[in-house]
Design a protein around this motif. Structure first.
Motif, PDB file in Angstrom:
ATOM      1  N   THR A 281      36.740  33.869  26.236  1.00 49.44           N
ATOM      2  CA  THR A 281      38.071  33.485  27.076  1.00 49.44           C
ATOM      3  C   THR A 281      39.189  33.687  26.275  1.00 49.44           C
ATOM      4  O   THR A 281      39.185  33.085  25.130  1.00 49.44           O
ATOM      5  CB  THR A 281      37.777  32.021  27.734  1.00 49.44           C
ATOM      6  N   GLY A 368      37.612  31.814  33.078  1.00 48.38           N
ATOM      7  CA  GLY A 368      38.532  33.021  33.359  1.00 48.38           C
ATOM      8  C   GLY A 368      37.675  34.269  34.171  1.00 48.38           C
ATOM      9  O   GLY A 368      36.534  34.077  34.477  1.00 48.38           O
ATOM     10  N   THR A 369      38.338  35.059  34.297  1.00 44.90           N
ATOM     11  CA  THR A 369      37.949  36.368  35.534  1.00 44.90           C
ATOM     12  C   THR A 369      36.806  37.036  34.734  1.00 44.90           C
ATOM     13  O   THR A 369      35.905  37.210  35.767  1.00 44.90           O
ATOM     14  CB  THR A 369      39.153  37.467  35.669  1.00 44.90           C
ATOM     15  N   GLN A 370      36.742  37.073  33.581  1.00 36.39           N
ATOM     16  CA  GLN A 370      35.653  37.850  33.080  1.00 36.39           C
ATOM     17  C   GLN A 370      34.071  37.140  33.251  1.00 36.39           C
ATOM     18  O   GLN A 370      32.954  37.709  33.414  1.00 36.39           O
ATOM     19  CB  GLN A 370      35.555  37.781  31.468  1.00 36.39           C
ATOM     20  N   THR A 372      33.270  35.833  36.012  1.00 36.47           N
ATOM     21  CA  THR A 372      32.799  36.439  37.497  1.00 36.47           C
ATOM     22  C   THR A 372      32.097  37.496  37.428  1.00 36.47           C
ATOM     23  O   THR A 372      31.241  38.089  38.267  1.00 36.47           O
ATOM     24  CB  THR A 372      33.877  36.445  38.517  1.00 36.47           C
TER      25      THR A 372
END
Length: 417
Positions: A281, A368-370, A372
């Motif tokens: 992250t 964080g987005t990663q 997902t």
């Protein structure tokens, strides 16, 4: 046809499952059970995400699990088992569920069914079925039904016919049945009393269908069981109604196992959150720090999650100790004993439910987005938590606890309390 057999009729020879596996290890005590659970969990965790992604059913893992002896740790010492404490039992389930909650859920009903044998079986039935469990034989389940008024509204029939029972009905949410050596089916007799027929795998008229499509707990194979004129001897049938008609711990035992699974799911989600934040992250642009792990707002949330998990674990252990204390009493259980046990377990189950769901959701906010991306499959934690915690609504646990403390109302006695 007679609805209710004489006790002597159930002493007839039981029909055994045809099993080709070697006999299982026999665990001797609580410490050994914990050690074995940790070793198995280490192995089960390695491909847990892959099994979930591909819905690869854990046949080999189920064999390893039951062969380890852990499915037999609640067999009473008088019948050759370890008779472990409830504190140890919940710890074992939490350890395995943290590695793979689908595998951790497989013995959930099996353990409750072992308890039914202890509570309602004749000595002959105990000697036979406990012997099977110690060999590593597994019980699945054929309890719940779809499309009925509520979970206690059953259409399945278990009716006496001479020296046998005949079972007809369709079940769903049959966790573990696909991997089972016996599929215990719950049904009503002519007097609408509930009986459990322990049906050996391969019995004529028994069909186990792999049609579970839940988005979580994907590899529990919790699909359909169909019984069409299934016939078993009376020795394979136990009076399930007795566990609710008189004060027993069967409901609290069933519930505390579920709470332990949810605690394991929460722990796994939190562990993966920490690993992702440390290793992948990025810090938020306004944080002024070099690492996401130093972000003060991330630290605050990680602290809160740990506090809530530790609180859930503390109430889970407190509930287990309450069950141990009540079970150790020399006098027969009273309604007050069972009420105290049910409330203690309900309190734990509220917190294990809430932290499992929260940890699964917070993982993405903090990582964080990663996080997902499908390659990580981290959404399995929330999916597993959301699916497993639907066994019974946590809102009714709040009601149960409040009604007990405020109005002195004892919880209803059934498998969900």
């Amino acid at each position: 046809m007679s609805a209710i057999p004489e006790a002597a009729a159930r002493e007839a020879q039981a029909v055994a499952a045809d099993v080709t596996r070697a006999d299982a290890r026999v665990i001797g005590d609580d410490a050994e059970a914990i050690e074995v659970a940790r070793d198995l969990a280490s192995a089960f965790a390695k491909e847990a995400a892959v099994r979930d992604r591909e819905r690869r059913l854990p046949y080999d893992e189920a064999d390893a699990f039951s062969q380890s002896g852990l499915w037999a740790i609640t067999v009473p010492k008088a019948y050759g088992g370890a008779g472990v404490s409830f504190v140890t039992l919940t710890r074992v389930i939490e350890i395995v569920a943290a590695a793979d909650p689908s595998i951790g859920q497989l013995p959930q009903n099996h353990l409750g069914l072992v308890d039914v044998i202890a509570l309602t079986g004749t000595d002959a039935q105990k000697r036979f079925f406990f012997g099977e469990v110690l060999k590593g034989r597994r019980f699945g389940n054929g309890f719940s039904e779809k499309g009925t008024k509520n979970v206690l509204d059953l259409r399945t029939r278990v009716v006496r016919d001479g020296g046998d029972y005949v079972i007809d009905g369709t079940k769903f949410y049959s966790t573990g049945a696909l991997f089972a050596d016996y599929v215990p089916i719950l049904g009503l007799d002519d007097a609408r009393r509930a009986w459990l027929a322990y049906v050996p795998k391969g019995t004529a008229g028994l069909d186990v269908v792999d049609d579970w499509s839940g988005f979580g707990q994907r590899t529990t194979a919790s699909g359909t069981v169909i019984a069409s004129g299934v016939r078993v001897p009376a020795a394979n049938v136990l009076p399930a109604y007795e566990v609710s008609e008189r004060p027993t711990l069967n409901g609290p035992v069933s519930q505390i196992i579920q709470a332990a699974i949810d605690a394991g799911i929460a722990r796994a989600a939190l562990d993966d959150t920490l690993a992702f934040v440390r290793e992948r992250t990025r810090p938020w642009v306004d944080s002024g720090v070099e690492r996401a792990a130093d972000d003060p707002l991330v630290l605050r949330e990680v602290g809160r999650l740990h506090i809530q998990l530790h609180a859930a674990d503390a109430l889970l252990e407190r509930a287990a100790r309450t069950l141990d204390e009540i079970a150790a009493q020399p006098a027969p259980l009273t309604e007050d004993d069972v009420a105290r046990a049910s409330v203690a377990v309900a309190e734990a189950k509220v917190l294990t439910t809430e932290i499992a769901l929260l940890a699964g959701e917070k993982l993405f906010e903090l990582a964080g987005t990663q996080a997902t991306l499908a390659e990580h499959n981290l959404d399995r934690h929330w999916r597993n938590a959301r699916t497993h915690t639907l066994h019974d609504p946590v809102r009714w646990k709040y009601h149960l606890v409040g009604n007990y403390y405020l109005n002195g109302v004892k919880p209803a006695r059934h498998a969900w309390n």
